[in-house]
Design an enzyme around this catalytic site. Structure first.
Site, mmCIF file in Angstrom:
data_model
loop_
_atom_site.group_PDB
_atom_site.id
_atom_site.type_symbol
_atom_site.label_atom_id
_atom_site.label_comp_id
_atom_site.label_asym_id
_atom_site.label_seq_id
_atom_site.Cartn_x
_atom_site.Cartn_y
_atom_site.Cartn_z
ATOM 1 N N GLU A 314 0.845 -1.192 0.000
ATOM 2 C CA GLU A 314 0.000 0.000 0.000
ATOM 3 C C GLU A 314 0.885 1.249 0.000
ATOM 4 O OE1 GLU A 314 -3.485 1.827 2.954
ATOM 5 O OE2 GLU A 314 -1.855 0.614 3.773
ATOM 6 N N LYS A 376 -9.813 0.417 -1.952
ATOM 7 C CA LYS A 376 -10.111 0.029 -0.576
ATOM 8 C C LYS A 376 -11.568 0.332 -0.237
ATOM 9 C CE LYS A 376 -8.200 0.616 4.107
ATOM 10 N NZ LYS A 376 -7.191 1.330 4.913
ATOM 11 N N CYS A 427 -4.612 -3.181 4.064
ATOM 12 C CA CYS A 427 -4.309 -2.754 5.439
ATOM 13 C C CYS A 427 -5.372 -3.211 6.434
ATOM 14 C CB CYS A 427 -4.104 -1.243 5.468
ATOM 15 S SG CYS A 427 -3.166 -0.666 6.902
#
Length: 563
Positions: A314, A376, A427
Site C-alpha cells: 500500500e 479500498k 491494510c
C-alpha cells in the site's frame, strides 16, 4: 395539660425501685429524621467499597492486553474472561457495568498504545469509546449470571459485544477481539468452522467454565463440604473447558494446493517512522522501484528464480501515477525490468468524485501497463476520511492533516495477477470478516494484504495485524501474503504458520512459492450465520434473566402483602 417527655422520664426515674439502674433520659432529637450524608461522603464510601473489585478488573484488563501481540501470552485471554465473569457475577447491572468499564479501559489503552504517534489523547479517546461496549457487556454478564448454564450465555454475549463493536460507529473497529489473541493457540483451527466469532465463543466459554469451577470451589470451602458429589460440578466444568481447548485439534484445516505460484514481496522501506514517513516526493516510489530493479538484476544473474508476479505494498507509489508522468515512468521502468505483472499500491484521484482519492491496488503489466484495480472498501475514519469534517476540524485542528477524504470502493479485490487469481485486501481491511470472506467467495485462490504500517512502526501494531492474517489463512484455507512498506512483510501458509517474514524498517525482498486453492471452508459456506445466531442467543438470555427477575420480585411482593 398532659405531661411532656421530661415529666414522663422524671416520673419513671422517681418510681424506679432503689438500687436499680434508672433508664437514661431520651434526648429530644432521638426521633428526629437523620441527616443523609452528602454526595461526596456517599461517593467516598462507594469508592472504598468498590476499590478492590475495580483494582482486580483493571489487572484483568491489562492481562487481556498481554495476550495479544507483541506479547502473545494467549492463555491470559481465557484467564481474563474468567476474571470478568467472577467480578460481575451476582452484581447489579449498574455495578457490573462499572466493572466492565474498569476492565476494558486499561485493556484498550495498552492494546492501542500504538496510536500514541498520533497523540495519547487519541489512544484515550478511542479506548473510552471501545470500553463503553464492554461496560454494556459487564451489565449483561451480571444479568445472566443468575441463570442456569450462565457460562454458555456469557460466551454468547461476548460474541454479541464484538458483533456490535465491529460495526459501530462509522463501520466499527474490530481490534481487540478475543479471536485475534488466539491466532496461534489450540482454539485457532475452530476458525475454519465458524470464523473469528467461533474462536471468540470458544475462548469466552472456556473462561466462563473456569469461572464456574472457581465459584463452585468457593462454595465448597464456605460450606465445609468434602464429598466427591459436592465437588462434581466444578470438576465437570474444568473437564468441559479442557475438552473445548482440545477440540481445535480435531478440526481439519484444508491446506492441499490445487496449484502454486512464485511471488516476490517488495519491501522498499521508508525514510523514518511516524506521521511524516513519506519524506520527499518520489522517495517511497524510488525505494520500491530500486528494490525491484535489484531483484531483476539478481534474477538475470541466476541468484534467485524469476517470480510469476511481484507485489508492492500500500502507498508504494507516493504520487498518483496517472497525474505525475515521472511516477508513471518510474513504475513502468521497474515493471518492464522484472518482466512480470506487479501489483502496485497507489493513491489516485477518484475518477468520478472531485476532491476524493482512491487507495488502490493496480495490476501493472510489463507490456500493457496499468490494468485491473481494486479500491479500498473500508477507509479508516479520522485517518483516511473525516466524518463531519466541517465541524470537527475546527475543534480538532489535527484532523486538518487529512487533507482529502478517501472514497470507498464498491467491489472486492479479486484480480488476475499474472497466472494467479488473487484477492487483494488493503491494510486494516484484514480485520473485517465480511470483506475477506466476500473476497474469497468471489474466487480468490490466495489473499494479498497490501499495507503501510510505517506510521506505527515498532509499536506492536504490525505484529497485531500479522496475527489477523494468520487467522484469516486458517479461516479461509488460503495462503496470505503481506506486503508492507516498512514491515512486517510475511508469507503465511493456509494452516496459519508464518513461513517467512521481514524485519521492520529494512529494505527486503521475500521470494516464496505459495499454494493456490479453490476449495472453501465451512466458515466460508456458513458466513456470518453463526455470529448472528450466537449473538441472538446472548440477547435472548438477557431478556430471560430480566423477565425471571421481575417475576421473582412480584412473587416476593405478593407474599409480603399476604402476611
Amino acid at each position: 395539660m398532659p405531661p411532656g417527655p421530661e415529666t414522663t422520664a422524671g416520673a419513671a426515674a422517681a418510681s424506679a425501685p432503689a438500687g436499680e439502674e434508672r433508664p437514661p433520659e431520651t434526648p429530644e432529637d432521638a426521633y428526629a429524621p437523620q441527616e443523609r450524608p452528602g454526595r461526596a461522603v456517599r461517593f467516598a464510601r462507594l469508592a472504598r467499597r468498590e476499590a478492590p473489585r475495580t483494582g482486580a478488573a483493571v489487572a484483568a484488563g491489562v492481562a487481556l492486553a498481554l495476550s495479544f501481540p507483541p506479547y502473545d501470552v494467549w492463555p491470559l485471554s481465557v484467564a481474563a474472561v474468567a476474571a470478568l465473569a467472577l467480578l460481575t457475577r451476582g452484581r447489579t447491572a449498574r455495578q457490573a457495568a462499572w466493572t466492565g468499564f474498569a476492565f476494558a479501559l486499561p485493556f484498550f489503552f495498552v492494546l492501542l498504545r500504538w496510536l500514541h504517534v498520533v497523540g495519547y489523547d487519541a489512544v484515550l479517546g478511542l479506548s473510552l469509546i471501545e470500553a463503553l461496549f464492554v461496560a454494556v457487556l459487564g451489565a449483561a454478564l451480571a444479568l445472566v449470571s443468575r441463570l442456569p448454564a450462565w457460562p454458555l450465555w456469557g460466551a454468547c454475549l461476548w460474541v454479541a459485544e464484538e458483533l456490535a463493536r465491529d460495526r459501530l460507529p462509522f463501520g466499527g473497529f474490530p481490534w481487540g477481539r478475543l479471536a485475534f489473541a488466539n491466532t496461534g493457540s489450540p482454539f485457532t483451527p475452530l476458525a475454519a468452522l465458524g470464523g473469528a466469532p467461533l474462536v471468540t465463543f470458544a475462548v469466552a466459554l472456556s473462561g466462563g467454565l473456569l469461572a464456574y469451577a472457581a465459584a463452585a470451589l468457593w462454595r465448597l470451602r464456605a460450606a465445609g463440604g468434602r464429598t466427591v458429589r459436592a465437588a462434581l460440578p466444578g470438576v465437570e466444568a474444568l473437564a468441559l473447558a479442557a475438552a473445548l481447548l482440545l477440540a481445535g485439534y480435531a478440526v481439519p484445516v484444508p491446506t492441499k494446493a490445487d496449484d502454486e505460484v512464485k511471488v516476490a514481496l517488495v519491501q522498499g522501506n521508508v525514510q523514518h517512522a511516524g506521521m511524516d514517513f513519506l519524506g520527499r516526493p518520489m522517495m517511497i516510489l524510488d525505494n520500491h522501484a530500486e528494490a525491484t530493479l535489484q531483484l531483476a538484476r539478481d534474477v538475470k544473474a541466476g541468484k534467485v528464480p524469476r517470480p510469476d508476479l511481484v507485489i508492492w505494498p500500500e502507498n508504494s507509489s507516493d504520487l498518483d501515477p496517472f497525474q505525475y508522468p515521472q511516477a508513471y515512468d518510474r513504475i513502468d521502468q521497474a515493471v518492464k525490468a522484472i518482466g512480470v505483472p506487479v501489483l502496485v499500491g497507489a493513491l489516485v484521484d477518484h475518477p468520478g468524485r472531485s476532491g476524493y482519492i482512491d487507495n488502490k491496488g493496480i495490476v501493472w503489466d510489463p507490456k500493457t501497463g496499468p490494468g485491473a484495480s481494486y479500491a479500498k472498501q473500508h477507509p479508516v475514519p479520522f485517518g483516511e476520511y473525516v466524518p463531519f469534517r466541517s465541524a470537527l476540524s475546527k475543534v480538532i485542528t489535527r484532523l486538518q492533516r487529512v487533507q482529502r477524504d478517501f472514497y470507498p470502493g464498491d467491489h472486492t479485490g479479486v484480480m488476475q495477477v499474472g497466472p494467479a487469481r488473487l484477492g487483494d485486501v488493503i491494510c486494516f481491511e484484514v480485520a473485517y470478516d465480511e470483506i475477506v470472506r466476500d473476497t474469497v467467495k468471489d474466487g480468490a485462490r490466495a489473499l494479498v494484504v497490501q499495507t503501510n504500517n510505517a506510521t506505527y512502526g515498532r509499536t506492536g501494531q504490525p505484529d497485531q495485524q500479522l496475527a489477523m492474517s494468520r487467522l484469516r489463512a486458517v479461516e479461509h484455507g488460503r495462503a496470505v501474503v503481506t506486503a508492507a512498506t516498512s514491515g512486517i512483510s510475511a508469507v503465511v501458509a493456509p494452516d496459519g504458520t508464518v513461513q517467512q517474514r521481514s524485519e521492520e524498517f529494512t529494505r527486503d525482498v521475500i521470494s516464496a512459492t505459495i499454494p493456490l486453492r479453490d476449495g472453501t471452508t465451512v466458515a466460508d459456506r456458513v458466513g456470518a450465520g453463526p455470529e448472528w445466531a450466537l449473538a441472538m442467543v446472548g440477547l435472548l438470555s438477557c431478556a430471560a434473566a430480566l423477565l425471571i427477575g421481575r417475576r421473582v420480585r412480584m412473587d416476593e411482593r405478593n407474599k409480603r402483602g399476604q402476611q
